[in-house]
Enzyme design. Structure first.
Site, PDB file in Angstrom:
ATOM      1  CE1 TYR A   1      47.319  11.840  12.421  1.00 51.03           C
ATOM      2  CE2 TYR A   1      47.520  11.129  10.139  1.00 51.03           C
ATOM      3  CZ  TYR A   1      48.007  11.169  11.433  1.00 51.03           C
ATOM      4  OH  TYR A   1      49.202  10.540  11.739  1.00 51.03           O
TER       5      TYR A   1
ATOM      6  CD  GLU B   1      48.022   0.098  21.666  1.00 51.77           C
ATOM      7  OE1 GLU B   1      47.392   1.037  22.181  1.00 51.77           O
ATOM      8  OE2 GLU B   1      48.673  -0.718  22.322  1.00 51.77           O
TER       9      GLU B   1
HETATM   10  P1  NDP Z   1      49.797   4.638  18.932  1.00 46.40           P
HETATM   11  O1  NDP Z   1      48.331   4.849  19.060  1.00 46.40           O
HETATM   12  O2  NDP Z   1      50.317   3.242  19.034  1.00 46.40           O
HETATM   13  O3  NDP Z   1      50.565   5.555  19.999  1.00 46.40           O
HETATM   14  C1  NDP Z   1      50.194   6.875  20.231  1.00 46.40           C
HETATM   15  C2  NDP Z   1      50.832   7.371  21.514  1.00 46.40           C
HETATM   16  O4  NDP Z   1      50.447   8.737  21.708  1.00 46.40           O
HETATM   17  C3  NDP Z   1      50.392   6.598  22.745  1.00 46.40           C
HETATM   18  O5  NDP Z   1      51.499   6.320  23.564  1.00 46.40           O
HETATM   19  C4  NDP Z   1      49.451   7.554  23.452  1.00 46.40           C
HETATM   20  O6  NDP Z   1      49.552   7.388  24.857  1.00 46.40           O
HETATM   21  C5  NDP Z   1      50.033   8.910  23.047  1.00 46.40           C
HETATM   22  N1  NDP Z   1      49.056   9.987  23.166  1.00 46.40           N
HETATM   23  C6  NDP Z   1      47.948  10.195  22.407  1.00 46.40           C
HETATM   24  N2  NDP Z   1      47.269  11.250  22.862  1.00 46.40           N
HETATM   25  C7  NDP Z   1      47.962  11.732  23.924  1.00 46.40           C
HETATM   26  C8  NDP Z   1      47.758  12.799  24.831  1.00 46.40           C
HETATM   27  N3  NDP Z   1      46.697  13.615  24.734  1.00 46.40           N
HETATM   28  N4  NDP Z   1      48.647  12.992  25.813  1.00 46.40           N
HETATM   29  C9  NDP Z   1      49.721  12.187  25.932  1.00 46.40           C
HETATM   30  N5  NDP Z   1      49.973  11.159  25.109  1.00 46.40           N
HETATM   31  C10 NDP Z   1      49.089  10.924  24.125  1.00 46.40           C
HETATM   32  O7  NDP Z   1      50.176   5.266  17.522  1.00 46.40           O
HETATM   33  P2  NDP Z   1      51.593   5.437  16.764  1.00 46.40           P
HETATM   34  O8  NDP Z   1      52.718   4.942  17.558  1.00 46.40           O
HETATM   35  O9  NDP Z   1      51.393   4.900  15.407  1.00 46.40           O
HETATM   36  O10 NDP Z   1      51.611   7.020  16.659  1.00 46.40           O
HETATM   37  C11 NDP Z   1      52.681   7.817  17.115  1.00 46.40           C
HETATM   38  C12 NDP Z   1      52.767   9.053  16.240  1.00 46.40           C
HETATM   39  O11 NDP Z   1      53.075   8.647  14.907  1.00 46.40           O
HETATM   40  C13 NDP Z   1      51.484   9.867  16.145  1.00 46.40           C
HETATM   41  O12 NDP Z   1      51.833  11.240  16.169  1.00 46.40           O
HETATM   42  C14 NDP Z   1      50.917   9.493  14.776  1.00 46.40           C
HETATM   43  O13 NDP Z   1      50.132  10.509  14.229  1.00 46.40           O
HETATM   44  C15 NDP Z   1      52.197   9.296  13.994  1.00 46.40           C
HETATM   45  N6  NDP Z   1      52.122   8.465  12.805  1.00 46.40           N
HETATM   46  C16 NDP Z   1      51.630   7.189  12.837  1.00 46.40           C
HETATM   47  C17 NDP Z   1      51.617   6.426  11.671  1.00 46.40           C
HETATM   48  C18 NDP Z   1      51.046   5.054  11.631  1.00 46.40           C
HETATM   49  O14 NDP Z   1      50.674   4.590  10.528  1.00 46.40           O
HETATM   50  N7  NDP Z   1      50.963   4.329  12.737  1.00 46.40           N
HETATM   51  C19 NDP Z   1      52.181   6.947  10.423  1.00 46.40           C
HETATM   52  C20 NDP Z   1      52.650   8.306  10.505  1.00 46.40           C
HETATM   53  C21 NDP Z   1      52.646   9.006  11.656  1.00 46.40           C
HETATM   54  P3  NDP Z   1      48.322   7.356  25.878  1.00 46.40           P
HETATM   55  O15 NDP Z   1      47.143   6.811  25.159  1.00 46.40           O
HETATM   56  O16 NDP Z   1      48.812   6.502  27.013  1.00 46.40           O
HETATM   57  O17 NDP Z   1      48.158   8.772  26.279  1.00 46.40           O
HETATM   58  C1  8X3 Z   2      49.477   7.876   9.521  1.00 49.25           C
HETATM   59  C2  8X3 Z   2      49.649   7.505   8.115  1.00 49.25           C
HETATM   60  O1  8X3 Z   2      48.490   7.385   5.875  1.00 49.25           O
HETATM   61  O2  8X3 Z   2      47.281   6.572   7.809  1.00 49.25           O
HETATM   62  O3  8X3 Z   2      49.952   9.165   9.739  1.00 49.25           O
HETATM   63  O4  8X3 Z   2      47.585   8.918   7.457  1.00 49.25           O
HETATM   64  S1  8X3 Z   2      48.183   7.600   7.291  1.00 49.25           S
END
Ligand code: NDP
Ligand code: 8X3
Length: 252
Positions: free
Chosen positions: A150, A186
């Site tokens: 990741y 999520e």
């Molecule tokens: P969520 O799990 O709430 O949302 C993730 C979204 O990505 C969903 O809408 C999901 O939609 C979509 N997704 C995942 N896989 C696919 C796919 N193969 N095709 C299309 N859509 C996809 O997580 P976050 O909102 O937290 O995450 C959003 C981004 O932020 C990610 O890139 C994550 O790595 C990044 N991030 C998150 C952090 C955190 O602590 N939450 C911190 C730093 C970065 P569906 O399942 O309907 O396809």
């Molecule tokens: C999500 C933040 O710290 O869980 O990108 O990797 S952490």
């Protein structure tokens, strides 16, 4: 009226971005794999006139091409692409992880982001403007135990964003990599494969970022003047920081 396309708008950051951009007068293209959620969100945002819903898996190269090819005229001029869809799977040490999980993270966080970027770039280049906002992570800068692939995928997003800046100099296209820290979405339910206890524990007794915090930042960036390019933005909760180096003690 400007148009933003948000990948992964069915939950978390993407969903919050869709709501905020829409309420700020933008046309919104919402994407994700869960059609039912897209339908609900599209309705909430005011229907097909305000939001175009596009259900596809970003790991499928043909599906990505098809989604862009079939964009209705009204939504076809994408001003901002938010490359947000992504996921973490597992938190095991590298010698215990499921190789399928590693592959899925690479396919989604790296290859899916590449497909969307490569598809939208020629359109932006032709118009002499456009903005790609990538959602990286602090994980791309600060490795942690169990982060392995990741972290590496998010390091790719950081470096790819920087390289695009170099490539796109003179095209009018802007690139930003946002690097959020711990945010309650999520994300952890996905990482821990619906293990609610483990997921809840990530946010227990700490004030994490919210999806709306990140959406505020994305909208702010999208509204910066065209001659301004914020290259990277690391955003952490006040109650999170990168810790001291850890040393493994053999007497453990
Ligand atoms: P969520 O799990 O709430 O949302 C993730 C979204 O990505 C969903 O809408 C999901 O939609 C979509 N997704 C995942 N896989 C696919 C796919 N193969 N095709 C299309 N859509 C996809 O997580 P976050 O909102 O937290 O995450 C959003 C981004 O932020 C990610 O890139 C994550 O790595 C990044 N991030 C998150 C952090 C955190 O602590 N939450 C911190 C730093 C970065 P569906 O399942 O309907 O396809
Ligand atoms: C999500 C933040 O710290 O869980 O990108 O990797 S952490």
């Amino acid at each position: 009226m400007k148009t933003v396309m948000i990948t992964g708008a069915t939950s978390g950051f993407g969903e919050a971005c869709a709501r905020l951009f829409s309420s700020s007068g933008w046309k919104v293209i919402i994407t994700g794999r869960r059609q039912a959620r897209l339908d609900l969100l599209q309705k909430e945002l005011g229907g097909a006139d305000k939001a175009y819903s596009c259900c596809f898996d970003i790991t499928n190269r043909d599906a990505v091409a098809n989604a862009f090819d079939n964009m209705p005229e009204k939504f076809s001029e994408i001003d901002v692409l938010v490359n947000n869809a992504g996921l973490a799977l597992g938190l095991e040490p590298a010698y215990e992880t499921d190789l399928d999980d590693w592959e899925k993270m690479v396919d989604t966080n790296i290859k899916g982001l590449m497909y969307c970027t490569r598809t939208v770039l020629p359109m932006m280049k032709q118009r002499g403007q456009g903005y790609i906002i990538n959602i990286g992570s602090i994980a791309g800068n600060w490795p942690y135990p169990g982060g392995n692939v990741y972290c590496a995928t998010k390091a790719f997003v950081r470096q790819f964003s920087l390289a695009l800046r170099a490539d796109l100099l003179g095209t009018g296209i802007r690139i930003t990599n946002i690097e959020p820290g711990n945010a309650e979405t999520e994300f952890s339910m996905v990482r821990f494969k619906e293990d609610e206890l483990r997921a809840d524990n990530v946010y227990h007794n700490t004030k994490a970022l919210t999806a709306e915090d990140i959406a505020d930042t994305v909208l702010w960036l999208a509204n910066t003047p065209e001659h301004v390019n914020v290259t990277t933005m690391e955003i952490m909760p006040t109650e999170q920081a990168t810790g001291p180096l850890a040393t493994y003690r053999r007497d453990k």
